[in-house]
Design an enzyme around this catalytic site. Structure first.
Site, PDB file in Angstrom:
ATOM      1  CB  THR A  43      20.592  -1.150   3.818  1.00  0.00           C
ATOM      2  OG1 THR A  43      19.954  -0.249   3.063  1.00  0.00           O
ATOM      3  CG2 THR A  43      21.059  -0.817   5.117  1.00  0.00           C
ATOM      4  CE1 TYR A 106      23.592  14.693   8.593  1.00  0.00           C
ATOM      5  CE2 TYR A 106      24.075  15.884   6.647  1.00  0.00           C
ATOM      6  CZ  TYR A 106      24.020  15.545   7.872  1.00  0.00           C
ATOM      7  OH  TYR A 106      24.708  16.440   8.924  1.00  0.00           O
ATOM      8  CE1 TYR A 132      15.104  -0.235   1.279  1.00  0.00           C
ATOM      9  CE2 TYR A 132      17.467  -0.015   0.656  1.00  0.00           C
ATOM     10  CZ  TYR A 132      16.375  -0.594   1.669  1.00  0.00           C
ATOM     11  OH  TYR A 132      16.907  -1.087   2.794  1.00  0.00           O
ATOM     12  NE  ARG A 137      18.903  -0.048   7.519  1.00  0.00           N
ATOM     13  CZ  ARG A 137      20.065   0.049   8.293  1.00  0.00           C
ATOM     14  NH1 ARG A 137      20.943   0.840   8.382  1.00  0.00           N
ATOM     15  NH2 ARG A 137      19.962  -1.045   8.914  1.00  0.00           N
ATOM     16  CE  LYS A 162      14.552  -3.685   0.717  1.00  0.00           C
ATOM     17  NZ  LYS A 162      16.270  -3.809   1.199  1.00  0.00           N
ATOM     18  CB  ILE A 204      14.865  -6.888  -1.568  1.00  0.00           C
ATOM     19  CG1 ILE A 204      14.441  -6.649  -3.084  1.00  0.00           C
ATOM     20  CG2 ILE A 204      16.218  -6.571  -1.478  1.00  0.00           C
ATOM     21  CD1 ILE A 204      14.804  -5.527  -3.762  1.00  0.00           C
TER      22      ILE A 204
END
Length: 293
Positions: A43, A106, A132, A137, A162, A204
């Site tokens: 990201t 999305y 992840y 997000r 993560k 991370i």
């Protein structure tokens, strides 16, 4: 499999294109200052604005410049399973140690869809996968039961997570459901200390882009159970953790890097714009508090 301070590297741009020379300098600086692994095209690396050719070149340069000194966890996430598989295949051939695969954004897949997505990636390529989870997000949350099912199904392929959910109870949930050896990495810098106390192996990190030595020393203090030193370093870093998100990421961290290194440009790609005046002020104050300027 992984531990310590692992920066999610910012991708430098100059005149609208990938600044390869600056990126090579960033990789060297990170390794020289104690980063234990590197994550290109996450990201913070603005992967969502890179073409596939650019995405693969960033991964390739990172691996080439690291030259085996530290492992590279290549960002391979996509909201298109086929494209994620393409990234995985390229990263494997380029020599990555693992692929960081975000929950598809999305599309809002169900938990069954997430299992099908990650199962396909695990079966199409033998590159180890770091899950992840960042629901702020992606909207989609990789629920605990889904993580447990995936790791039990593919124990040799899905090797770490993560977690940027902000829910510290998940560390214990994963330990109970999978086992103590499963590698859990914090995706929230400000939660790194309590995440480690619950059983995490490192982070991370966004902040490690600009403060790699402090972050590496912070992890070393945690690993040595030197809690007083860890708290002292955490206090130095804490304002910087928040300053990195004082505007749309990665604008603040790129501004911070430009303050520390004259060879790093604060340029970002639309729809992100450069850090606001208020954000720059927050970053400046945090850099000074941490003793970095």
């Amino acid at each position: 499999m992984f531990s310590g301070s692992i920066p999610a590297l910012a991708t430098p741009f100059r005149d609208g294109t990938f600044d390869e020379a600056a990126f090579r300098k960033l990789v060297d600086w990170q390794i020289e200052n104690g980063s234990s692994a590197l994550v290109p095209c996450g990201t913070t690396g603005e992967a969502s604005t890179l073409s596939n050719a650019e995405h693969h070149r960033v991964i390739e340069v990172c691996i080439e410049q690291a030259a085996g000194r530290v492992p590279v966890i290549a960002g391979c996430g996509s909201n298109d399973t086929r494209n994620a598989a393409l990234h995985m295949s390229f990263a494997k051939k380029a020599g990555a140690a693992a692929g960081l695969c975000v929950a598809p954004y999305y599309n809002r897949p169900s938990q069954a869809g997430l299992i099908a997505h990650f199962s396909h990636l695990a079966e199409c390529c033998d590159l180890p996968i770091v899950l992840y989870n960042v629901p702020s997000r992606t909207v989609t949350d990789i629920e605990d039961e889904t993580v447990v099912e995936l790791v039990r199904k593919y124990p040799e392929r899905i090797v770490a997570i993560k977690d940027a959910s902000g829910d510290l109870s998940r560390v214990a949930d994963h330990r109970m459901g999978i086992g103590h050896d499963f590698c859990q990495l914090s995706g929230n810098d400000e939660l790194w200390l309590p995440h480690a106390a619950a059983g995490g192996r490192g982070a991370i990190s966004v902040t490690a882009n600009v403060a790699p030595r402090l972050c590496a020393d912070f992890h070393a203090a945690i690993a040595a159970n030197e809690l007083e030193k860890a708290r002292e370093l955490n206090d130095r870093l804490f304002p910087l953790h928040y300053a990195m998100f004082s505007d749309a990421s990665p604008a603040p961290v790129k501004y911070a890097l430009s303050r520390v290194h004259d060879w790093f440009s604060p340029s970002v790609r639309l729809p992100i714009v450069e850090a606001s005046e208020a954000s720059r002020k927050a970053v400046d104050e945090a850099l000074e508090h941490a003793g970095l300027v």
